[in-house]
Design a protein around this motif. Structure first.
Motif, PDB file in Angstrom:
ATOM      1  N   VAL A  31       0.813  -1.218   0.000  1.00 28.65           N
ATOM      2  CA  VAL A  31       0.000   0.000   0.000  1.00 28.65           C
ATOM      3  C   VAL A  31       0.857   1.283   0.000  1.00 28.65           C
ATOM      4  O   VAL A  31       0.673   2.139  -0.880  1.00 28.65           O
ATOM      5  N   PRO A  32       1.805   1.436   0.941  1.00 32.01           N
ATOM      6  CA  PRO A  32       2.607   2.679   0.934  1.00 32.01           C
ATOM      7  C   PRO A  32       3.399   2.859  -0.366  1.00 32.01           C
ATOM      8  O   PRO A  32       3.552   3.981  -0.848  1.00 32.01           O
ATOM      9  N   TYR A  33       3.866   1.764  -0.931  1.00 31.73           N
ATOM     10  CA  TYR A  33       4.608   1.825  -2.200  1.00 31.73           C
ATOM     11  C   TYR A  33       3.709   2.367  -3.306  1.00 31.73           C
ATOM     12  O   TYR A  33       4.094   3.263  -4.068  1.00 31.73           O
ATOM     13  N   LEU A  34       2.471   1.854  -3.373  1.00 29.04           N
ATOM     14  CA  LEU A  34       1.539   2.292  -4.413  1.00 29.04           C
ATOM     15  C   LEU A  34       1.172   3.757  -4.227  1.00 29.04           C
ATOM     16  O   LEU A  34       1.106   4.514  -5.189  1.00 29.04           O
ATOM     17  N   ILE A  35       0.954   4.150  -2.973  1.00 25.45           N
ATOM     18  CA  ILE A  35       0.601   5.546  -2.699  1.00 25.45           C
ATOM     19  C   ILE A  35       1.747   6.457  -3.100  1.00 25.45           C
ATOM     20  O   ILE A  35       1.566   7.493  -3.734  1.00 25.45           O
ATOM     21  N   ASP A  36       2.958   6.027  -2.765  1.00 21.28           N
ATOM     22  CA  ASP A  36       4.132   6.828  -3.040  1.00 21.28           C
ATOM     23  C   ASP A  36       4.346   7.029  -4.540  1.00 21.28           C
ATOM     24  O   ASP A  36       4.705   8.113  -4.990  1.00 21.28           O
ATOM     25  N   ALA A  84       7.686  -6.836 -10.487  1.00 18.00           N
ATOM     26  CA  ALA A  84       9.146  -6.931 -10.570  1.00 18.00           C
ATOM     27  C   ALA A  84       9.782  -6.352  -9.313  1.00 18.00           C
ATOM     28  O   ALA A  84      10.741  -6.909  -8.771  1.00 18.00           O
ATOM     29  N   HIS A  85       9.227  -5.237  -8.834  1.00 10.20           N
ATOM     30  CA  HIS A  85       9.804  -4.593  -7.648  1.00 10.20           C
ATOM     31  C   HIS A  85       9.708  -5.491  -6.413  1.00 10.20           C
ATOM     32  O   HIS A  85      10.665  -5.603  -5.651  1.00 10.20           O
ATOM     33  N   LEU A  93      -3.817   3.936   6.317  1.00  8.75           N
ATOM     34  CA  LEU A  93      -2.467   3.419   6.115  1.00  8.75           C
ATOM     35  C   LEU A  93      -1.759   4.193   5.021  1.00  8.75           C
ATOM     36  O   LEU A  93      -2.215   4.232   3.893  1.00  8.75           O
ATOM     37  N   ASP A  94      -0.656   4.846   5.333  1.00 11.25           N
ATOM     38  CA  ASP A  94       0.099   5.448   4.247  1.00 11.25           C
ATOM     39  C   ASP A  94       1.601   5.279   4.400  1.00 11.25           C
ATOM     40  O   ASP A  94       2.346   5.563   3.480  1.00 11.25           O
ATOM     41  N   ASP A  95       2.072   4.805   5.555  1.00 12.63           N
ATOM     42  CA  ASP A  95       3.511   4.658   5.723  1.00 12.63           C
ATOM     43  C   ASP A  95       3.903   3.199   5.908  1.00 12.63           C
ATOM     44  O   ASP A  95       3.110   2.371   6.323  1.00 12.63           O
ATOM     45  N   SER A  96       5.175   2.935   5.606  1.00 16.16           N
ATOM     46  CA  SER A  96       5.679   1.565   5.678  1.00 16.16           C
ATOM     47  C   SER A  96       5.824   1.117   7.123  1.00 16.16           C
ATOM     48  O   SER A  96       6.112   1.922   8.005  1.00 16.16           O
ATOM     49  N   PRO A  97       5.622  -0.193   7.347  1.00 16.11           N
ATOM     50  CA  PRO A  97       5.718  -0.704   8.715  1.00 16.11           C
ATOM     51  C   PRO A  97       7.163  -0.854   9.186  1.00 16.11           C
ATOM     52  O   PRO A  97       8.080  -1.005   8.380  1.00 16.11           O
ATOM     53  N   ARG A  98       7.340  -0.811  10.482  1.00 14.58           N
ATOM     54  CA  ARG A  98       8.647  -1.069  11.077  1.00 14.58           C
ATOM     55  C   ARG A  98       8.982  -2.542  10.967  1.00 14.58           C
ATOM     56  O   ARG A  98       8.107  -3.375  10.767  1.00 14.58           O
ATOM     57  N   PHE A  99      10.264  -2.850  11.186  1.00 13.95           N
ATOM     58  CA  PHE A  99      10.687  -4.242  11.267  1.00 13.95           C
ATOM     59  C   PHE A  99      10.293  -4.789  12.628  1.00 13.95           C
ATOM     60  O   PHE A  99      10.253  -4.058  13.612  1.00 13.95           O
ATOM     61  N   SER A 100      10.038  -6.087  12.670  1.00 15.06           N
ATOM     62  CA  SER A 100       9.861  -6.711  13.980  1.00 15.06           C
ATOM     63  C   SER A 100      11.251  -6.914  14.584  1.00 15.06           C
ATOM     64  O   SER A 100      12.269  -6.839  13.881  1.00 15.06           O
ATOM     65  N   LEU A 107      11.445  -3.320   3.154  1.00 13.62           N
ATOM     66  CA  LEU A 107      12.415  -2.437   2.485  1.00 13.62           C
ATOM     67  C   LEU A 107      11.890  -2.021   1.113  1.00 13.62           C
ATOM     68  O   LEU A 107      12.005  -0.863   0.712  1.00 13.62           O
ATOM     69  N   ARG A 108      11.308  -2.974   0.406  1.00  9.09           N
ATOM     70  CA  ARG A 108      10.762  -2.640  -0.918  1.00  9.09           C
ATOM     71  C   ARG A 108       9.621  -1.654  -0.778  1.00  9.09           C
ATOM     72  O   ARG A 108       9.368  -0.853  -1.672  1.00  9.09           O
ATOM     73  N   SER A 109       8.921  -1.734   0.353  1.00 12.18           N
ATOM     74  CA  SER A 109       7.809  -0.830   0.593  1.00 12.18           C
ATOM     75  C   SER A 109       8.251   0.623   0.525  1.00 12.18           C
ATOM     76  O   SER A 109       7.537   1.476   0.008  1.00 12.18           O
ATOM     77  N   ILE A 110       9.451   0.923   1.024  1.00 15.76           N
ATOM     78  CA  ILE A 110       9.915   2.313   0.963  1.00 15.76           C
ATOM     79  C   ILE A 110      10.662   2.578  -0.347  1.00 15.76           C
ATOM     80  O   ILE A 110      11.336   3.577  -0.495  1.00 15.76           O
ATOM     81  N   GLY A 111      10.503   1.668  -1.301  1.00 15.22           N
ATOM     82  CA  GLY A 111      11.042   1.916  -2.633  1.00 15.22           C
ATOM     83  C   GLY A 111      12.444   1.405  -2.832  1.00 15.22           C
ATOM     84  O   GLY A 111      13.021   1.574  -3.899  1.00 15.22           O
TER      85      GLY A 111
END
Lengths: 346, 325
Positions: free
Chosen positions: A22-27, A38-39, A93-100, B127-131
């Motif tokens: 989702v954040p990737y698409l929004i961005d 591919a990404h 939701l617009d930002d990427s999640p943190r790592f666990s 990581l890919r999420s932030i491009g």
């Protein structure tokens, strides 16, 4: 990486994919299905399925009825007709999640392991990277760490030849104890914990072979380019693949020692009879009908030759015993016996 | 409805709420629960589902928190659940250069088995999420870290959940394995072997265990144990290094043999004279295994314990392979 093309097997992984997509698409604003696939290294179908799910998801909202404005929306024309994704309405939701904690720990430990690579990466890059991962985790990364492994000086030379696509030659000491000059096209450096290997196209054998880096001496990086790309030769995860002339050996072992056999054997025959295999096909001929000792299992393994096996078995005689063939048993007796002779005369 | 759709809806609903939602509100309104919610019936199985979903979501690093309703502290039924945005979102200033991305890719690739492989794959998705472009295959290297010991996964679970663990441990020289109950502090790989640093609750002191000597299953405790913060992994590695530094084996190796070529290239190996080798080691029994494998290529000069251990292995190898099977 091939493993990434696999669909996600677990709901947790699918959820992570949705929360990351989702954040990737929004961005990006507008992106084609092919580009997104591919990404993220997933199939186009996985992208389309995920976008379709996102488009009907949202929050209960004031009415708790998931009204239109409470849901994500996409441009269906772009999606259906042009295979492009444009999110036109977003919720929550617009930002990427943190790592666990564990995800960050996995990458941090992986980086520690890589620190022994002879790349021109100063240690500052590693520490700043580990710091970023720790900062990007929702909790303190769990305490998993790996000491830098032993890497022989040859790693740098070989790595350089791989990058510059140059042939190399070297003396190689086989497990048999014979030494031979080999000329190869280096393809890839593999590691297995603290052991390092070169996967290479061996010119004399016209085949891919795996060499232990710590058995290579007198390495010369030639100025001759590699003889081909060898892209048609798949380099699987397995370091050693069985050959037709492999030796089939019946062993008896403590089940916990199975993992220790590791890469020494080209394959473990899981279906080997535990009862000694009376009446089995040709290859079990020498094994008798006696049951394995209590707590032990019998299995058949394939090895390239008896020399690596005798070393392995002599290193853990309380865990592994060769049952058959007799020549392999004799090889262990000779090997260990010769060593004992040295102690007796010393 | 697929599980991930219910989990996704739960995350969205909890991100969207400032004040938090009670369990009742969640079960009756959120997609995936509300369809199975019964307004005046028994929702026990749905409640258990919610408990499991909470755990699954938290495991992904989503900070799902439970807060008391003002004026009703300690009332379980009025707990309110939410996901605070600042704790959920990756800090905006975190970005990665190309060189860093290459290293992260390699680091993730090194885990090819077990739960750490799944976790590193999830980390790459984020990581890919932030491009970050992580699709470039890293040519030239295929690193791999093994977690072959059966005890690794349960102990890693114990570490991340902060619970105690117990297992049977066979100390070399002991006739039988003994049950150990511990509070895990760190898992470290040293010289290719996984070790557990833990407080042995039997003696109340920290101990280091070799995972390959754990026999049988690892049992995990249920309730988290408090561990004072500390860099236990670094401490454990430093301790193992100190032991390695202090232990030296003196060997005679046959010139040109596998033993001479390979052992002579070990970190810290030195040759005090022709055919002689000084080798540091951490664990006498592991080194004895290894040296026995080199057969007549190696003769142990000292220490005496090591020499004895090698001879013992060689004798056993001869004995077990001479006898009729």
């Amino acid at each position: 990486m091939a493993r990434d093309a696999q669909p996600f097997a677990f709901a947790q992984d699918k959820l992570t994919f949705l929360l990351s997509l989702v954040p990737y698409l929004i961005d990006l604003g507008r992106v084609s299905v092919a580009e997104a696939a591919a990404h993220f290294q997933v199939s186009e179908k996985q992208i389309r399925d995920a976008v379709t799910l996102i488009a009907v998801s949202g929050v209960p909202g004031e009415t708790t009825q998931y009204q239109h404005g409470d849901l994500f929306d996409i441009s269906w024309d772009d999606f259906d007709e042009r295979d492009e994704i444009v999110i036109t309405h977003m919720v929550a939701l617009d930002d990427s999640p943190r790592f666990s904690a564990r995800e960050a720990a996995a990458l941090i430990a992986g980086l520690q392991y890589l620190q022994s690579l002879p790349e021109n990466v100063d240690s500052g890059v590693y520490s700043s990277l580990m710091d970023k991962l720790a900062r990007g985790a929702s909790e303190r990364p769990s305490q998993v760490a790996i000491a830098g492994s032993d890497t022989t000086a040859s790693l740098a030379e070989v790595r350089d030849a791989v990058a510059r696509r140059l042939q190399i030659s070297f003396d190689y000491l086989s497990a048999r104890g014979s030494r031979e000059r080999r000329t190869v096209d280096p393809l890839r450096i593999d590691s297995d914990d603290e052991n390092w290997y070169l996967r290479a196209w061996d010119h004399a054998r016209s085949a891919v072979r795996t060499f232990r880096l710590d058995r290579m001496t007198g390495i010369t990086v030639t100025d001759i380019p590699v003889s081909g790309s060898h892209d048609d030769v798949p380099l699987g995860d397995r370091l050693f693949v069985g050959g037709d002339d492999d030796l089939l050996v019946t062993i008896e072992l403590d089940p916990s020692a199975m993992a220790l056999l590791g890469e020494f054997v080209s394959s473990v025959d899981e279906t080997a009879p535990a009862d000694g295999g009376v009446g089995e096909s040709d290859d079990a001929g020498g094994a008798d009908a006696r049951q394995p000792a209590p707590g032990r299992v019998r299995t058949r393994i394939r090895v390239a030759h008896v020399h690596s096996l005798k070393r392995l078995v002599t290193a853990m005689p309380s865990a592994v015993t060769i049952v058959d063939p007799p020549e392999a048993r004799a090889a262990v007796v000779d090997w260990a016996g010769a060593a004992l002779d040295r102690y007796r005369t010393a | 409805m697929p599980v991930e759709e219910r989990l996704f809806s739960l995350v969205l609903a909890l991100l969207a709420t400032e004040a938090g939602l009670t369990k009742g509100e969640i079960l009756s309104t959120v997609q995936g629960y509300r369809q199975r919610y019964s307004a005046n019936g028994d929702n026990a199985s749905l409640e258990r589902q919610f408990e499991r979903d909470k755990d699954d979501i938290r495991e992904l690093g989503v900070p799902l928190e439970a807060i008391d309703t003002p004026g009703e502290p300690g009332n379980n039924q009025s707990l309110r659940y939410r996901i605070p945005r600042t704790a959920y979102e990756l800090p905006a200033d975190i970005s990665f250069s190309d060189a860093e991305t290459t290293l992260l890719n390699l680091a993730a690739m090194a885990w090819r088995e077990g739960s750490l492989s799944r976790e590193s794959r999830r980390a790459l998705l984020k990581l890919r999420s932030i491009g970050v472009e992580t699709s470039d295959p890293v040519l030239g290297y295929a690193p791999r870290i093994r977690t072959r010991d059966a005890a690794f996964e349960p102990l890693n679970d114990a570490l991340s959940r902060g619970v105690g663990a117990s297992f049977a441990y066979l100390k070399p020289g002991d006739a039988a394995a003994r049950l150990r109950t511990v509070t895990p502090l760190a898992l470290v790989q040293h010289q290719g072997r996984w070790h557990l640093k833990a407080i042995d609750t039997g003696v109340g002191e920290p101990r280091t265990f070799l995972l390959s000597r754990i026999t049988g299953p690892v049992k995990l405790g249920r309730t988290p144990v408090d561990v004072p913060p500390g860099d236990y992994a670094a401490i454990a590695l430093a301790e193992l290094d100190a032991i390695w530094e202090a232990n030296v084996a003196e060997l005679e190796v046959v010139a040109g043999s596998d033993a001479q070529v390979r052992l002579g290239r070990r970190r810290g190996a030195t040759s005090p004279g022709e055919g002689r080798l000084l080798l540091h080691f951490t664990d006498l029994n592991l080194l004895a295994d290894e040296l026995a494998g080199f057969g007549p290529e190696v003769l142990v000069i000292g220490p005496e314990h090591l020499r004895h251990a090698v001879v013992e292995r060689l004798e056993q190898a001869v004995r077990t392979h001479e006898e009729a099977v």
